[in-house]
Scaffold this motif. Structure first.
Motif, PDB file in Angstrom:
ATOM      1  N   LEU A  29       0.834  -1.214   0.000  1.00  9.56           N
ATOM      2  CA  LEU A  29       0.000   0.000   0.000  1.00  9.56           C
ATOM      3  C   LEU A  29       0.863   1.256   0.000  1.00  9.56           C
ATOM      4  O   LEU A  29       0.541   2.250  -0.669  1.00  9.56           O
ATOM      5  CB  LEU A  29      -0.917  -0.002   1.229  1.00  9.56           C
ATOM      6  N   ALA A  30       1.959   1.218   0.740  1.00 12.75           N
ATOM      7  CA  ALA A  30       2.857   2.373   0.768  1.00 12.75           C
ATOM      8  C   ALA A  30       3.430   2.638  -0.615  1.00 12.75           C
ATOM      9  O   ALA A  30       3.499   3.796  -1.063  1.00 12.75           O
ATOM     10  CB  ALA A  30       3.984   2.132   1.772  1.00 12.75           C
ATOM     11  N   VAL A  31       3.840   1.583  -1.308  1.00 15.71           N
ATOM     12  CA  VAL A  31       4.380   1.737  -2.659  1.00 15.71           C
ATOM     13  C   VAL A  31       3.331   2.328  -3.587  1.00 15.71           C
ATOM     14  O   VAL A  31       3.608   3.230  -4.404  1.00 15.71           O
ATOM     15  CB  VAL A  31       4.887   0.383  -3.194  1.00 15.71           C
ATOM     16  N   LEU A  32       2.088   1.851  -3.473  1.00 20.03           N
ATOM     17  CA  LEU A  32       1.016   2.367  -4.333  1.00 20.03           C
ATOM     18  C   LEU A  32       0.743   3.845  -4.087  1.00 20.03           C
ATOM     19  O   LEU A  32       0.598   4.636  -5.026  1.00 20.03           O
ATOM     20  CB  LEU A  32      -0.260   1.562  -4.084  1.00 20.03           C
ATOM     21  N   GLU A  33       0.673   4.214  -2.796  1.00 22.50           N
ATOM     22  CA  GLU A  33       0.407   5.616  -2.475  1.00 22.50           C
ATOM     23  C   GLU A  33       1.542   6.504  -3.000  1.00 22.50           C
ATOM     24  O   GLU A  33       1.290   7.607  -3.511  1.00 22.50           O
ATOM     25  CB  GLU A  33       0.255   5.788  -0.963  1.00 22.50           C
ATOM     26  N   PHE A  34       2.750   6.026  -2.891  1.00 16.90           N
ATOM     27  CA  PHE A  34       3.881   6.796  -3.398  1.00 16.90           C
ATOM     28  C   PHE A  34       3.813   6.908  -4.908  1.00 16.90           C
ATOM     29  O   PHE A  34       4.075   7.972  -5.485  1.00 16.90           O
ATOM     30  CB  PHE A  34       5.178   6.123  -2.952  1.00 16.90           C
TER      31      PHE A  34
END
Length: 855
Positions: free
Chosen positions: A686-691
């Motif tokens: 999820l962190a990668v996607l938000e970034f």
């Protein structure tokens, strides 16, 4: 790290001594004073009433409750107490004798300040052990050697106490090794090739590894300050020596302590020969201070609370200790017989047995003959049923449960007779009971080897080994279904203790073509656990051997399971091979109409396609219907994997909303399962996607959560990537100072793995940090190596790594000419992987912090 809660301690001080009453611990100038249990009881009674005479009858009644002893025992232990305190030496006076009245503690006595909080902080897997008895000098010697030498081997006969001394030395030296003290017990292993795997497992380097070698271990731990204890090397001495030499040469900050019946014969080795415990000479009167007598007395008292060592029996105890040559294992086994035989009966039986066995194996060292004689004597005292059970327990490797003993050992016997005999063997110190949540038993290694010899000599070995293998099938048959819904710690605690038994069962089954059907059945039942245990390379070897055995006669379900596990285990080392094995498994499952097996295989195939960046559509095709089948079957952990795969596919196909929904579903399901690993994976994704979609603040928030989650996992291999990602988010938000700190920790953990994709991306990040700090020459050199490595690997940067790369080139283009940039990049490209990592550490990480202002 182990933290002990604060404890209140009642500490009494007198002269150079401190007495911690709650812990029954007496120290002198901070060092523990060796004192027998009865003598310590006397001291506690006396200090409880300082300056008040206590009568002999009262002391006898309170120190020896429910036991009738004479005043000679009181005088004997009082003399030992006074000797330990140095009473009367150099004018020191602690205890006074009042004729006809008793004894009185007369030294000034004070209580130490406020209650003390005690804590133990150690990075270690060392077991807690009671204090060594009679080994104070040896412990001092070994600890001193560890401070001077890189490789120390404690050498001595079996049963002399090498392991206990090594563990005590590890605890005593722990503060000198900031990265931990790790015990690797080689005793359960029979295959020399598993030595590397055992060390990697102890250091948590095996999980996810596709290949293991001494060089890879060395590269992974270079720079760490570690003490490794390689225990029980004698049966694998060549492999242990080869590994020790490679690690000592490859890791300058590493120290190794080995135990073996023979030295490793390396130039760098310092051999420390461990002799038996000190024995009193035949004419000695005061024998209690000798190590062998002290150990025997303590163990005898533990076995029989009525045992009392006094002037009357001291000579007999000393004689027993001399007959046993002061070998700790022999002494402990003999002491365990005191309740049933008494000292006189023990001495008589020992005489006859040792005389009978004195003509044993002449080719062995004398002390080995003695130990063999002692073991044979102890086993010879068992009744027929106990001897049979003891012999058959030799089929187990490592520990075993009561259920396993009853299933494997019984045969024609009543299983409850086995349970009863096992309990008696524990009482007689021939079997150790491990105090775990679920009780497990273990034969000490010397006893296990002896039991195995007896089992092989009896002609029962193959029959028992077959029962052992079939029981292993029964143990692991429910493991796959249990894994789907059982919290990971509980699942691991159930199945991981059976690792050594699984290894030995597979080795036996695969050794003879006549047993291949059994080997296939066992591999089909247990093959998937290797991946869950993180023992990828070892599991792949076993799976490959089983795949070679498959033919038209193999039951389809077993063949499909073996091919599935082999595919999963080879996925990260050879994607093409993994796909081929997976397609074979899927074809069998289709033929059998096994929709659940096919769904799990298709999930694995989808993962293979996702490893190939250009195949998200093939991955999506493989995943059709998988989620629905897993949802209907209630296989929740596999469903986590499926939702994660669907999220990754959606991300590759630029469907960010669908990807986020899938990753959030993984998070919710993982929380239901209390599965920290899958929750960490979902948060990281999820962190990668938000970034990727530009919400940097949200990415930083999730990235911090991912780092916290990675730190809490036993599988610490996920931490470097989590740290690297967080540093990337921070850099994008212009948080250079924090990004530098986080990136440095990531690179420290990755050092020695410079050819991994995470390290490659991390070194690109350090090139960007250097450019931001106006170290443009260093940045250009390092990115030259990164570019060359990407080209050699045929790999490409992901989208946000490309953005970081473009930012770097823009910074360098503003400071360097095209010719300067090309020249510096070419210089960096000539570095090898290790040189590039060292360059980053020496020229940027350490030297460049704050070197210049951002351009």
């Amino acid at each position: 790290m182990t933290e002990l809660a604060p404890q209140t301690r009642d500490v009494l001080s007198f002269g150079p001594f401190s007495l911690v009453t709650s812990e029954r611990l007496l120290t002198k100038d901070g060092a523990e004073v060796e004192l027998g249990g009865r003598a310590l009881d006397l001291l506690l009674k006396l200090v409880a009433h300082p300056n008040q005479p206590i009568g002999k009858r009262q002391l006898l009644a309170e120190v020896w409750p429910d036991l009738t002893v004479g005043e000679s025992s009181l005088r004997f232990h009082m003399a030992n107490l006074r000797k330990a305190l140095g009473d009367g030496r150099d004018g020191a006076r602690y205890i006074t004798t009042f004729s006809g009245r008793g004894y009185c503690f007369v030294a000034p006595l004070s209580r130490a300040g406020p209650p003390m909080a005690t804590s133990l902080e150690a990075v270690t897997n060392l077991p807690l052990r009671p204090p060594l008895i009679g080994r104070e000098e040896e412990l001092t010697d070994v600890v001193a050697l560890l401070g001077q030498e890189r490789l120390v081997t404690i050498v001595g006969p079996g049963g002399v106490g090498k392991t206990r001394l090594a563990i005590a030395s590890g605890w005593a030296s722990a503060s000198a090794y900031r990265d931990g003290v790790w015990l690797i017990d080689l005793a359960p292993l029979s295959d020399p090739s598993l030595v590397v795997s055992a060390v990697a497992t102890a250091l948590d380097l095996a999980r996810g590894a596709t290949e293991l070698s001494a060089a890879l271990i060395a590269s992974a731990i270079v720079g760490r300050r570690l003490l490794l204890i390689l225990d029980n090397c004698e049966h694998l001495v060549g492999a242990a020596a080869e590994l020790a030499e490679a690690l000592v040469q490859g890791v300058p900050s590493l120290t190794i302590l080995a135990t073996s019946q023979e030295g490793l014969r390396l130039d760098t080795e310092r051999v420390y020969r461990l002799d038996p415990l000190a024995l009193p000479p035949p004419d000695a009167i005061d024998v209690a201070g000798y190590g062998a007598v002290a150990l025997f007395a303590q163990r005898a008292l533990a076995a029989d609370r009525r045992f009392d060592m006094s002037e009357a029996n001291a000579a007999g105890v000393a004689d027993i200790c001399r007959c046993l040559d002061g070998l700790p294992l022999s002494l402990e086994m003999a002491a365990a017989r005191v309740p049933s035989l008494g000292l006189k009966g023990l001495r008589a039986s020992l005489d006859a047995r040792l005389q009978l066995l004195s003509t044993g194996l002449r080719t062995l060292d004398v002390r080995h003959q003695t130990l063999r004689s002692t073991v044979a004597w102890s086993v010879g005292l068992l009744d027929e049923t106990e001897q049979l059970v003891f012999r058959r327990l030799g089929v187990f490797s490592g520990g075993f449960s009561l259920e396993a003993a009853m299933a494997v050992v019984a045969g024609e016997m009543d299983p409850w007779a086995v349970a009863d005999a096992l309990a008696r063997l524990v009482d007689k110190s021939l079997v150790a009971l491990e105090r775990t949540e679920l009780a497990r038993y273990r034969l000490l290694e010397t006893l296990r080897f002896y039991a195995r010899e007896l089992l092989q000599a009896s002609g029962e070995w193959d029959r028992l080994a077959e029962r052992h293998a079939r029981h292993s099938i029964d143990v692991f048959a429910p493991a796959s279904d249990a894994w789907e819904t059982t919290p990971e710690p509980e699942w691991l605690s159930t199945y991981l203790p059976e690792l050594d038994n699984l290894r030995s069962a597979l080795d036996w089954a695969l050794a003879d073509p006549a047993r291949f059907d059994l080997a296939v059945e066992l591999t089909a039942s247990a093959g998937f656990v290797w991946a869950e245990w993180g023992l990828i390379e070892e599991g792949r070897r076993f799976a490959a051997r089983a795949v070679d055995l498959l033919d038209d006669r193999t039951p389809g379900a077993q063949a499909a399971a073996i091919l599935h596990d082999a595919s999963q285990l080879s996925r990260h080392s050879d994607v093409g091979q993994s796909l081929g094995l997976g397609e074979r498994s899927a074809a069998i499952s289709r033929q059998l109409g096994d929709t659940l097996g096919l769904a799990k295989m298709n999930l694995n195939l989808a993962d293979c396609h996702l490893l190939l960046a250009e195949r998200p559509s093939e991955a999506a095709a493989a995943m059709r219907g998988v989620r629905e089948v897993l949802l209907a079957s209630g296989h929740k952990r596999s469903l986590c994997a499926a939702m994660n795969a669907l999220g990754r596919i959606a991300n590759r196909q630029q469907n960010v909303t669908e990807a986020i929904d899938n990753f959030r579903s993984v998070t919710e399901l993982a929380k239901q399962l209390k599965d920290a690993r899958w929750e960490h994976v979902a948060v990281s994704n999820l962190a990668v996607l938000e970034f990727s979609r530009g919400d940097v603040e949200r990415a930083i928030q999730l990235g911090r959560e991912a780092v916290i989650g990675a730190r809490s996992l036993s599988q610490r291999s996920r931490l470097p990537r989590a740290l690297h990602n967080l540093a990337a988010y921070l850099l994008a938000a212009d948080g250079l100072a924090e990004a530098r700190t986080v990136a440095e920790e990531a690179l420290s953990l990755l050092r020695g793995q410079a050819d991994s994709m995470t390290t490659l991306a991390n070194l690109q990040m350090w090139s960007l940090i250097a450019a931001l700090e106006a170290q443009c020459n260093e940045a250009a050199q390092l990115i030259g190596w990164v570019d060359a490595t990407y080209e050699r690997a045929g790999s490409q940067r992901n989208s946000w790594e490309r953005r970081s790369y473009e930012r770097l080139l823009s910074l360098l283009g503003a400071r360097l000419s095209e010719g300067e940039m090309s020249s510096l990049a070419a210089e960096g490209a000539r570095l090898d992987a290790a040189e590039a990592a060292n360059f980053a550490f020496d020229r940027i990480v350490r030297s460049g912090a704050g070197a210049g202002a951002p351009p």
